[in-house]
Scaffold this motif. Structure first.
Motif, mmCIF file in Angstrom:
data_model
loop_
_atom_site.group_PDB
_atom_site.id
_atom_site.type_symbol
_atom_site.label_atom_id
_atom_site.label_comp_id
_atom_site.label_asym_id
_atom_site.label_seq_id
_atom_site.Cartn_x
_atom_site.Cartn_y
_atom_site.Cartn_z
ATOM 1 N N HIS A 188 0.841 -1.204 0.000
ATOM 2 C CA HIS A 188 0.000 0.000 0.000
ATOM 3 C C HIS A 188 0.873 1.250 0.000
ATOM 4 O O HIS A 188 1.954 1.268 0.600
ATOM 5 C CB HIS A 188 -0.896 0.031 1.238
ATOM 6 C CG HIS A 188 -1.846 -1.116 1.330
ATOM 7 N ND1 HIS A 188 -2.975 -1.213 0.549
ATOM 8 C CD2 HIS A 188 -1.837 -2.227 2.133
ATOM 9 C CE1 HIS A 188 -3.631 -2.330 0.862
ATOM 10 N NE2 HIS A 188 -2.959 -2.956 1.813
ATOM 11 N N ARG A 189 0.407 2.290 -0.616
ATOM 12 C CA ARG A 189 1.086 3.575 -0.543
ATOM 13 C C ARG A 189 0.815 4.228 0.810
ATOM 14 O O ARG A 189 -0.275 4.109 1.382
ATOM 15 C CB ARG A 189 0.611 4.498 -1.669
ATOM 16 C CG ARG A 189 1.138 4.104 -3.047
ATOM 17 C CD ARG A 189 2.655 4.097 -3.094
ATOM 18 N NE ARG A 189 3.160 4.033 -4.472
ATOM 19 C CZ ARG A 189 4.441 3.884 -4.775
ATOM 20 N NH1 ARG A 189 5.339 3.763 -3.801
ATOM 21 N NH2 ARG A 189 4.832 3.850 -6.022
ATOM 22 N N LEU A 190 1.818 4.956 1.306
ATOM 23 C CA LEU A 190 1.699 5.600 2.608
ATOM 24 C C LEU A 190 0.496 6.542 2.652
ATOM 25 O O LEU A 190 -0.214 6.601 3.660
ATOM 26 C CB LEU A 190 2.982 6.369 2.925
ATOM 27 C CG LEU A 190 2.989 7.180 4.222
ATOM 28 C CD1 LEU A 190 2.738 6.287 5.438
ATOM 29 C CD2 LEU A 190 4.321 7.933 4.369
ATOM 30 N N GLU A 191 0.250 7.269 1.566
ATOM 31 C CA GLU A 191 -0.870 8.216 1.548
ATOM 32 C C GLU A 191 -2.195 7.499 1.801
ATOM 33 O O GLU A 191 -3.056 8.004 2.529
ATOM 34 C CB GLU A 191 -0.914 8.952 0.206
ATOM 35 C CG GLU A 191 0.263 9.876 -0.047
ATOM 36 C CD GLU A 191 1.479 9.149 -0.612
ATOM 37 O OE1 GLU A 191 2.475 9.842 -0.902
ATOM 38 O OE2 GLU A 191 1.450 7.899 -0.750
ATOM 39 N N ARG A 192 -2.364 6.335 1.192
ATOM 40 C CA ARG A 192 -3.607 5.598 1.398
ATOM 41 C C ARG A 192 -3.682 5.091 2.833
ATOM 42 O O ARG A 192 -4.757 5.082 3.451
ATOM 43 C CB ARG A 192 -3.706 4.428 0.423
ATOM 44 C CG ARG A 192 -5.050 3.729 0.592
ATOM 45 C CD ARG A 192 -5.113 2.357 0.029
ATOM 46 N NE ARG A 192 -6.377 1.731 0.452
ATOM 47 C CZ ARG A 192 -6.679 0.472 0.242
ATOM 48 N NH1 ARG A 192 -5.839 -0.322 -0.359
ATOM 49 N NH2 ARG A 192 -7.825 -0.016 0.659
ATOM 50 N N HIS A 215 10.390 5.619 3.233
ATOM 51 C CA HIS A 215 9.889 6.702 4.086
ATOM 52 C C HIS A 215 10.517 6.582 5.478
ATOM 53 O O HIS A 215 10.273 5.599 6.181
ATOM 54 C CB HIS A 215 8.368 6.621 4.236
ATOM 55 C CG HIS A 215 7.626 6.704 2.941
ATOM 56 N ND1 HIS A 215 7.333 7.904 2.324
ATOM 57 C CD2 HIS A 215 7.109 5.728 2.150
ATOM 58 C CE1 HIS A 215 6.655 7.667 1.203
ATOM 59 N NE2 HIS A 215 6.514 6.357 1.087
ATOM 60 N N ASN A 217 10.011 1.667 -8.130
ATOM 61 C CA ASN A 217 8.797 2.417 -7.806
ATOM 62 C C ASN A 217 8.513 2.443 -6.310
ATOM 63 O O ASN A 217 7.763 3.286 -5.818
ATOM 64 C CB ASN A 217 7.591 1.810 -8.518
ATOM 65 C CG ASN A 217 7.343 0.372 -8.084
ATOM 66 O OD1 ASN A 217 8.191 -0.498 -8.317
ATOM 67 N ND2 ASN A 217 6.206 0.095 -7.469
ATOM 68 N N GLN A 218 9.102 1.508 -5.569
ATOM 69 C CA GLN A 218 8.883 1.474 -4.129
ATOM 70 C C GLN A 218 9.674 2.593 -3.459
ATOM 71 O O GLN A 218 10.803 2.903 -3.856
ATOM 72 C CB GLN A 218 9.284 0.110 -3.579
ATOM 73 C CG GLN A 218 8.392 -1.008 -4.093
ATOM 74 C CD GLN A 218 8.832 -2.373 -3.629
ATOM 75 O OE1 GLN A 218 10.016 -2.649 -3.508
ATOM 76 N NE2 GLN A 218 7.875 -3.252 -3.369
ATOM 77 N N ARG A 219 9.061 3.199 -2.452
ATOM 78 C CA ARG A 219 9.635 4.388 -1.820
ATOM 79 C C ARG A 219 10.059 4.091 -0.391
ATOM 80 O O ARG A 219 9.439 3.298 0.304
ATOM 81 C CB ARG A 219 8.613 5.530 -1.829
ATOM 82 C CG ARG A 219 8.112 5.894 -3.217
ATOM 83 C CD ARG A 219 7.024 6.955 -3.156
ATOM 84 N NE ARG A 219 5.890 6.519 -2.354
ATOM 85 C CZ ARG A 219 4.827 7.272 -2.086
ATOM 86 N NH1 ARG A 219 4.761 8.518 -2.546
ATOM 87 N NH2 ARG A 219 3.842 6.794 -1.351
ATOM 88 N N ASP A 266 7.170 1.322 0.760
ATOM 89 C CA ASP A 266 5.815 1.137 0.238
ATOM 90 C C ASP A 266 5.793 0.892 -1.269
ATOM 91 O O ASP A 266 6.733 1.220 -1.985
ATOM 92 C CB ASP A 266 4.918 2.321 0.622
ATOM 93 C CG ASP A 266 5.181 3.580 -0.202
ATOM 94 O OD1 ASP A 266 6.179 3.645 -0.945
ATOM 95 O OD2 ASP A 266 4.377 4.537 -0.087
ATOM 96 N N GLY A 267 4.707 0.294 -1.727
ATOM 97 C CA GLY A 267 4.490 0.073 -3.148
ATOM 98 C C GLY A 267 4.585 -1.390 -3.540
ATOM 99 O O GLY A 267 5.336 -2.161 -2.947
#
Length: 221
Positions: free
Chosen positions: A105-109, A153, A149-151, A131-132
């Motif tokens: 999941h993306r952190l924003e979600r 954080h 694409n994974q970030r 994430d990703g």
């Protein structure tokens, strides 16, 4: 069992392949993503595996006094966020450990539309979130993540200044053999995964007993 009991795919006490220092890893069973090229497809189905209480897992993961951190992966950790948050809390009652967590999941979600209970509590316990979902075409062979694409954080500053390059470091992996089971730990360098599979298949042909288990940063990577 309590409401926060975890469905655990595997654990590994003492590894240097899943983050800075000596860490212990916990992989949960079950993932809502089915990424092409998943490293551990056996851990995708939401099916019963090992049932374990957070306190018991915390003590198990910190049984090695060298361990300075925990890494959560799977499967999808956010599917069992409440239990993992409790593992982190119980572990920090024993020792002041850092926590790395992988998620598709993306952190924003996670912050705005959490996919289940306990997500906010787990994020509050995590020092570094990766994430990703894994995208095979973006697997560049670098870093503690499966694809570019994974970030990374840094949710706290705890692991930000230690010189560990989460995004670009050379990859490393470990192979742990325990009786009939071989566990591949970490994000494997290019070629290692195929070599691991060939080696296990060769042993299986001779003995008909070994079991292959792949454990890494996240099974979507």
């Amino acid at each position: 069992m309590t409401g926060t009991a975890l469905n655990v795919a595997a654990t590994r006490v003492g590894t240097e392949a899943l983050g800075p220092g000596v860490r212990s890893a916990l992989w949960v069973q079950g993932c809502p993503f089915s990424c092409a090229g998943c490293m551990a497809p056996d851990w995708i189905p939401f099916r019963p595996a090992r049932q374990a209480e957070p306190g018991d897992l915390a003590r198990e993961l910190l049984a090695d006094p060298r361990v300075t951190g925990l890494t959560f992966s799977g499967g999808e950790p956010m599917a069992q966020a409440a239990g993992l948050a409790e593992v982190a809390r119980k572990a920090r009652e024993i020792r002041d450990v850092s926590v790395i967590c992988f998620t598709g999941h993306r952190l924003e979600r996670l912050r705005t539309r959490p996919p289940g209970p306990g997500v906010a509590a787990l994020l509050a316990a995590v020092d570094v979130l990766i994430d990703g979902v894994y995208v095979a075409a973006l697997d560049d062979g670098h870093g503690l993540r499966g694809s570019s694409n994974q970030r990374i954080h840094h949710l706290t500053g705890r692991l930000a200044g230690g010189g560990y390059d989460f995004a670009h470091r050379a990859r490393s992996a470990e192979i742990a053999v325990n009786g009939p089971e071989a566990l591949l730990i970490g994000v494997p360098p290019r070629g290692l995964l195929d070599a691991f599979d060939r080696a296990v298949d060769a042993v299986r042909t001779r003995t008909t007993t070994p079991t292959r288990v792949r454990g890494q940063e996240h099974d979507e990577r």
